[in-house]
Design a protein around this motif. Structure first.
Motif, mmCIF file in Angstrom:
data_model
loop_
_atom_site.group_PDB
_atom_site.id
_atom_site.type_symbol
_atom_site.label_atom_id
_atom_site.label_comp_id
_atom_site.label_asym_id
_atom_site.label_seq_id
_atom_site.Cartn_x
_atom_site.Cartn_y
_atom_site.Cartn_z
ATOM 1 N N ASP A 159 0.828 -1.197 0.000
ATOM 2 C CA ASP A 159 0.000 0.000 0.000
ATOM 3 C C ASP A 159 0.867 1.253 0.000
ATOM 4 N N VAL A 160 1.961 1.182 0.736
ATOM 5 C CA VAL A 160 2.884 2.309 0.748
ATOM 6 C C VAL A 160 3.363 2.577 -0.665
ATOM 7 N N GLU A 161 3.635 1.498 -1.375
ATOM 8 C CA GLU A 161 4.066 1.607 -2.763
ATOM 9 C C GLU A 161 3.021 2.337 -3.594
ATOM 10 N N LYS A 162 1.776 1.928 -3.435
ATOM 11 C CA LYS A 162 0.685 2.561 -4.188
ATOM 12 C C LYS A 162 0.580 4.037 -3.868
ATOM 13 N N LEU A 163 0.687 4.330 -2.575
ATOM 14 C CA LEU A 163 0.601 5.719 -2.143
ATOM 15 C C LEU A 163 1.744 6.514 -2.757
ATOM 16 N N ASP A 164 2.893 5.901 -2.712
ATOM 17 C CA ASP A 164 4.071 6.566 -3.221
ATOM 18 C C ASP A 164 3.941 6.899 -4.698
ATOM 19 N N ASP A 165 3.240 6.045 -5.403
ATOM 20 C CA ASP A 165 3.129 6.228 -6.845
ATOM 21 C C ASP A 165 2.321 7.456 -7.225
ATOM 22 N N ILE A 166 1.446 7.887 -6.342
ATOM 23 C CA ILE A 166 0.632 9.035 -6.722
ATOM 24 C C ILE A 166 1.268 10.353 -6.299
ATOM 25 N N VAL A 167 2.354 10.258 -5.517
ATOM 26 C CA VAL A 167 2.998 11.482 -5.057
ATOM 27 C C VAL A 167 3.839 12.081 -6.169
ATOM 28 N N LYS A 168 3.604 13.352 -6.448
ATOM 29 C CA LYS A 168 4.390 14.023 -7.477
ATOM 30 C C LYS A 168 5.596 14.699 -6.863
ATOM 31 N N ARG A 169 6.692 14.677 -7.589
ATOM 32 C CA ARG A 169 7.887 15.389 -7.135
ATOM 33 C C ARG A 169 7.997 16.678 -7.915
ATOM 34 N N ASN A 170 8.188 17.743 -7.205
ATOM 35 C CA ASN A 170 8.327 19.030 -7.879
ATOM 36 C C ASN A 170 9.741 19.560 -7.732
ATOM 37 N N ARG A 171 10.108 20.408 -8.628
ATOM 38 C CA ARG A 171 11.424 21.028 -8.535
ATOM 39 C C ARG A 171 11.466 21.893 -7.275
ATOM 40 N N PRO A 172 12.681 22.179 -6.769
ATOM 41 C CA PRO A 172 12.813 22.996 -5.563
ATOM 42 C C PRO A 172 12.158 24.364 -5.750
ATOM 43 N N LEU A 173 11.562 24.842 -4.706
ATOM 44 C CA LEU A 173 10.916 26.148 -4.744
ATOM 45 C C LEU A 173 11.753 27.147 -3.951
ATOM 46 N N HIS A 174 11.583 28.417 -4.277
ATOM 47 C CA HIS A 174 12.429 29.428 -3.652
ATOM 48 C C HIS A 174 11.617 30.430 -2.851
ATOM 49 N N ARG A 175 12.313 31.074 -1.949
ATOM 50 C CA ARG A 175 11.702 32.075 -1.069
ATOM 51 C C ARG A 175 10.791 33.016 -1.858
ATOM 52 N N GLY A 176 9.581 33.133 -1.414
ATOM 53 C CA GLY A 176 8.648 34.040 -2.063
ATOM 54 C C GLY A 176 7.706 33.355 -3.033
ATOM 55 N N ASP A 177 8.107 32.180 -3.523
ATOM 56 C CA ASP A 177 7.209 31.431 -4.414
ATOM 57 C C ASP A 177 5.923 31.072 -3.678
ATOM 58 N N HIS A 178 4.857 30.985 -4.452
ATOM 59 C CA HIS A 178 3.598 30.535 -3.863
ATOM 60 C C HIS A 178 3.295 29.098 -4.290
ATOM 61 N N LEU A 179 2.938 28.299 -3.301
ATOM 62 C CA LEU A 179 2.476 26.942 -3.572
ATOM 63 C C LEU A 179 1.072 27.030 -4.157
ATOM 64 N N PHE A 180 0.279 27.876 -3.552
ATOM 65 C CA PHE A 180 -1.054 28.196 -4.047
ATOM 66 C C PHE A 180 -1.486 29.499 -3.403
ATOM 67 N N ARG A 181 -2.528 30.054 -3.963
ATOM 68 C CA ARG A 181 -3.036 31.313 -3.441
ATOM 69 C C ARG A 181 -4.505 31.180 -3.059
ATOM 70 N N ASP A 182 -4.879 31.977 -2.101
ATOM 71 C CA ASP A 182 -6.269 32.121 -1.710
ATOM 72 C C ASP A 182 -7.151 32.255 -2.953
ATOM 73 N N GLY A 183 -8.120 31.369 -3.105
ATOM 74 C CA GLY A 183 -9.011 31.440 -4.249
ATOM 75 C C GLY A 183 -8.673 30.440 -5.340
ATOM 76 N N ASP A 184 -7.448 29.924 -5.322
ATOM 77 C CA ASP A 184 -7.066 28.913 -6.314
ATOM 78 C C ASP A 184 -7.928 27.672 -6.167
ATOM 79 N N ARG A 185 -8.157 27.033 -7.267
ATOM 80 C CA ARG A 185 -8.856 25.754 -7.222
ATOM 81 C C ARG A 185 -7.966 24.726 -6.526
ATOM 82 N N PHE A 186 -8.609 23.895 -5.725
ATOM 83 C CA PHE A 186 -7.876 22.896 -4.950
ATOM 84 C C PHE A 186 -7.695 21.615 -5.746
ATOM 85 N N HIS A 187 -6.435 21.194 -5.891
ATOM 86 C CA HIS A 187 -6.167 19.925 -6.558
ATOM 87 C C HIS A 187 -5.406 18.956 -5.661
#
Lengths: 251, 251
Positions: A34-62
DNA sequence: CGCAATATTGACCACTCTCAATGAGGGTGG
DNA sequence: CCACCCTCATTGAGAGTGGTCAATATTGCG
């Protein structure tokens, strides 16, 4: 979709398994499968930098996000232009749970320092958790934990004075660093005094004065963003509202 | 409203279906069949009276509770003997979500006035929701909603002044009464001034003075526990932090 | 009816905010 | 590499919101 530029896929995979493990599965007995399955859906993103937004108030939730390294603050812009800092999120901590209800974010998430963040598409997570009862249970627990945490903050803001709030903040950071294997007494603050004050319902100046006073009283050393806790016992006492022995009397 | 002790089993059944419907299913598309299943696990309890405890801090967690009629307050006893009121719960509202994580209640729930409360054994609910994806989704939404609500309270306690807090409290009650089909402008407070103050992070005296002032300003009539809202527009303005026009100047 | 709990009102004061000035870093461009 | 600027942090002085203490209604309950 998966691997990114520089880092090897395997490294990221391991790091991400680690994050999904500690955050989503560790307290539960999940089958390796199950851990394997869970792991498969996790996306890896490139490193983010100070000030970047992961999301903003009002953004659609994914997706939900797990901090892998670095730190993130969440804050709710309030009607009158101001904002309330809702939390600081350290490695292993989950972000975005409040957006499930309306499938829309009602707060913003901003990177405080160069950070790695995993993204977990919520639809996939939901599908998975309806086929893995222990994952569903763990999801309920995670959401419940967040509620419990917020209730603790309500008590902090409703009942504690300024020094109790700052002490509680430092103790909380200390505990969370410790659990992640970092030093619990020597760390750097990735957030500004302003953000700390906002989070704790205090003015910047009050935070600054308290740091100075705590240092004068030998509770800690503070130099800019570098904190060294010297007397965690006394800090804990302050959190509990026991001013007791070191009752400050201004002559 | 729904009658009290005299009710037949069938009536209670209907009342409970109604409560589970509005609270757990209404926003979702649940099949009638599924609603039936959900309804079957909901326990009906005899009416509870002022001062009774639904559960206490430290109790083992078994069930969630839905207020059917009446009102309930939840509060967290804090280390130093004091307590923080976490919420007032009106008909249709769910209690106990913060206990899932540790399978233990970390707050207490006390009946404020004679109330009817449905009990939903969480284990059953969990089983059910792992077989009914839309119920699982609805559970996630409910938990998420609670988090969002708490975050709103954090902003209230962190950023709002006394009059904004009380105005927000009254507007919130008004909205919730309205949604449940009660008058949004004429209602009785089941909680004491002390409890209101505790909830809002204010002293009793401050709450009392604010009620008096709001009345003097024509925003509402208050007599003991009876509230009549007269100028909800202005109340909303106060909540938003727009003291604007009616800037109070003491001569 | 009388006591206890709850509310109201007033006076005072303390904690914390606001305003303001200064100092310390950190980044940018010359 | 240094001057400059801008943000952040510190420190001080004064003011105000809301808390504390205390006295007095008012209500509810046994």
């Amino acid at each position: 979709m998966n691997g990114r530029k520089i880092i090897s896929f395997e490294n990221i995979k391991v790091a991400c398994r680690n994050c999904s493990l500690t955050t989503l599965c560790l307290p539960m007995g999940l089958e390796p499968d199950d851990v394997e399955k869970l792991d498969d859906i996790v996306k890896r993103n490139r490193p983010l930098h100070r000030g970047d937004h992961l999301f903003r108030d009002g953004d659609r939730f994914h997706s939900l996000y797990v901090v892998k390294t670095g730190s993130v603050k969440t804050y709710a812009p309030s009607e009158d232009g101001g904002e309330q800092v809702l939390g600081f999120h350290l490695p292993g901590e989950l972000i975005g749970l409040d957006a499930i209800e309306h499938e829309m974010h009602n707060c913003s998430a901003k990177i405080l320092e160069t950070s790695a963040v995993c993204e977990i598409p919520f639809e996939h997570l939901e599908e998975l958790s309806s086929t893995i009862p222990s994952l569903q249970h763990q999801m309920f627990r995670l959401l419940s934990r967040e509620i419990g945490h917020d209730e603790g903050m309500l008590t902090l803001l409703g009942k504690k004075n300024a020094e109790e709030r700052l002490a509680a903040f430092l103790v909380s950071l200390s505990d969370r660093f410790k659990r992640r294997g970092f030093s619990s007494t020597d760390f750097y603050l990735s957030m500004s005094r302003h953000e700390i004050g906002n989070y704790l319902g205090l003015a910047v100046e009050t935070v600054s004065r308290l740091f100075t006073r705590f240092q004068e009283e030998g509770l800690l050393n503070v130099e800019r963003k570098h904190i060294q806790l010297l007397d965690t016992d006394k800090l804990h006492n302050i959190v509990q509202g026991e001013d007791s022995d070191s009752k400050r009397q201004y002559p």
